[in-house]
Design a protein around this motif. Sequence first.
Motif, mmCIF file in Angstrom:
data_model
loop_
_atom_site.group_PDB
_atom_site.id
_atom_site.type_symbol
_atom_site.label_atom_id
_atom_site.label_comp_id
_atom_site.label_asym_id
_atom_site.label_seq_id
_atom_site.Cartn_x
_atom_site.Cartn_y
_atom_site.Cartn_z
ATOM 1 N N ASP A 1 0.813 -1.205 0.000
ATOM 2 C CA ASP A 1 0.000 0.000 0.000
ATOM 3 C C ASP A 1 0.849 1.258 0.000
ATOM 4 N N ALA A 2 2.139 1.125 0.281
ATOM 5 C CA ALA A 2 2.986 2.312 0.379
ATOM 6 C C ALA A 2 2.989 3.072 -0.934
ATOM 7 N N PRO A 3 2.779 4.373 -0.889
ATOM 8 C CA PRO A 3 2.770 5.159 -2.115
ATOM 9 C C PRO A 3 4.160 5.261 -2.705
ATOM 10 N N LEU A 4 4.247 5.724 -3.914
ATOM 11 C CA LEU A 4 5.523 5.834 -4.606
ATOM 12 C C LEU A 4 6.376 6.953 -4.025
ATOM 13 N N ARG A 5 7.627 6.964 -4.444
ATOM 14 C CA ARG A 5 8.614 7.871 -3.854
ATOM 15 C C ARG A 5 8.216 9.336 -3.943
ATOM 16 N N VAL B 1 -1.987 8.369 2.532
ATOM 17 C CA VAL B 1 -0.578 7.969 2.479
ATOM 18 C C VAL B 1 -0.249 7.089 3.680
ATOM 19 N N VAL B 2 -0.811 7.424 4.833
ATOM 20 C CA VAL B 2 -0.797 6.539 5.993
ATOM 21 C C VAL B 2 -2.248 6.142 6.243
ATOM 22 N N ALA B 3 -2.533 4.876 6.126
ATOM 23 C CA ALA B 3 -3.914 4.396 6.208
ATOM 24 C C ALA B 3 -4.411 4.396 7.652
ATOM 25 N N PRO B 4 -5.735 4.430 7.857
ATOM 26 C CA PRO B 4 -6.278 4.303 9.212
ATOM 27 C C PRO B 4 -5.724 3.065 9.908
ATOM 28 N N GLY B 5 -5.278 3.255 11.144
ATOM 29 C CA GLY B 5 -4.699 2.165 11.908
ATOM 30 C C GLY B 5 -3.198 2.025 11.755
ATOM 31 N N GLU B 6 -2.598 2.686 10.767
ATOM 32 C CA GLU B 6 -1.158 2.624 10.558
ATOM 33 C C GLU B 6 -0.461 3.762 11.301
ATOM 34 N N SER B 7 0.833 3.609 11.513
ATOM 35 C CA SER B 7 1.577 4.594 12.290
ATOM 36 C C SER B 7 2.253 5.617 11.394
ATOM 37 N N LEU B 8 2.343 6.848 11.904
ATOM 38 C CA LEU B 8 3.133 7.882 11.261
ATOM 39 C C LEU B 8 4.612 7.603 11.491
ATOM 40 N N PRO B 9 5.491 8.212 10.706
ATOM 41 C CA PRO B 9 6.919 8.130 11.024
ATOM 42 C C PRO B 9 7.171 8.695 12.421
ATOM 43 N N LEU C 1 -7.675 4.094 -1.783
ATOM 44 C CA LEU C 1 -7.014 3.407 -2.891
ATOM 45 C C LEU C 1 -7.305 4.088 -4.227
ATOM 46 N N ASP C 2 -8.466 4.703 -4.348
ATOM 47 C CA ASP C 2 -8.760 5.530 -5.518
ATOM 48 C C ASP C 2 -7.763 6.687 -5.589
ATOM 49 N N THR C 3 -7.508 7.324 -4.461
ATOM 50 C CA THR C 3 -6.539 8.414 -4.410
ATOM 51 C C THR C 3 -5.144 7.932 -4.780
#
Length: 238
Positions: free
Chosen positions: A3-7, A38-46, A154-156
Amino acid sequence: MTDAPLREVRRAVYRPVREGNALEDTVARLVQTIRLGVVAPGESLPPERELAALYAVSRDTVREAIRELADTGFLVRRRGRYGGTFVADPLPRPSERSSVPAEELEDVLGLRRVLEGGAARTAAARTLSPEIRAELWARHEEACGAGEADYRRLDTMLHLTIAEVAGIPSLVALLAENRARVNAWLDTFPLLPRNIEHSNAQHEAIVTAILAGRPDAAEAAILEHLAGSEALLRGFLG
């Protein structure tokens, strides 16, 4: 496929903020990251230290920005070995729908047509590597297979991937900012199942045209696609 977006998408949202309004701009940049998925719900920020370096601000500024967003329900802070700052799941939804001035709506949507139409045309005109072609098609398939809770994110990601495939890094940053504003409006009304089906069919036409190297068809397909969401935005927000 991750799911990680591109660079370039990550560079667009994790770039230094302006001096003078560091706290406000850091909050806005974090909201953009959340709105774009870019960070999905439930995922952690840097980690805070990394965010401070990316935004070129102090850790105190990052900490205060996180506190502000935690207070409004967008972020959750957890302690312990597996602690950190996480995007709320589910995200808070607006309590009531408000109208948007017609001039503002048309300005944002007009810019979106220019940015996304140009991105699709430019992407279709490029010679794409097998890896990039596979990535673009995979993004389309991910959106097609998404449930209602994950569809807009995911559309975004698909739309931002098209911008990245165009090969113009500054375009990705502009489109990400524009898309975040549009997503904030889209989040004020529910997804429509039949609209999702139509959107997925249009996504396939856009991606197919890009992969076939047909700039005119790619631009026409994405503009037709955008017109559908514009009609919904005008109907719900106008």
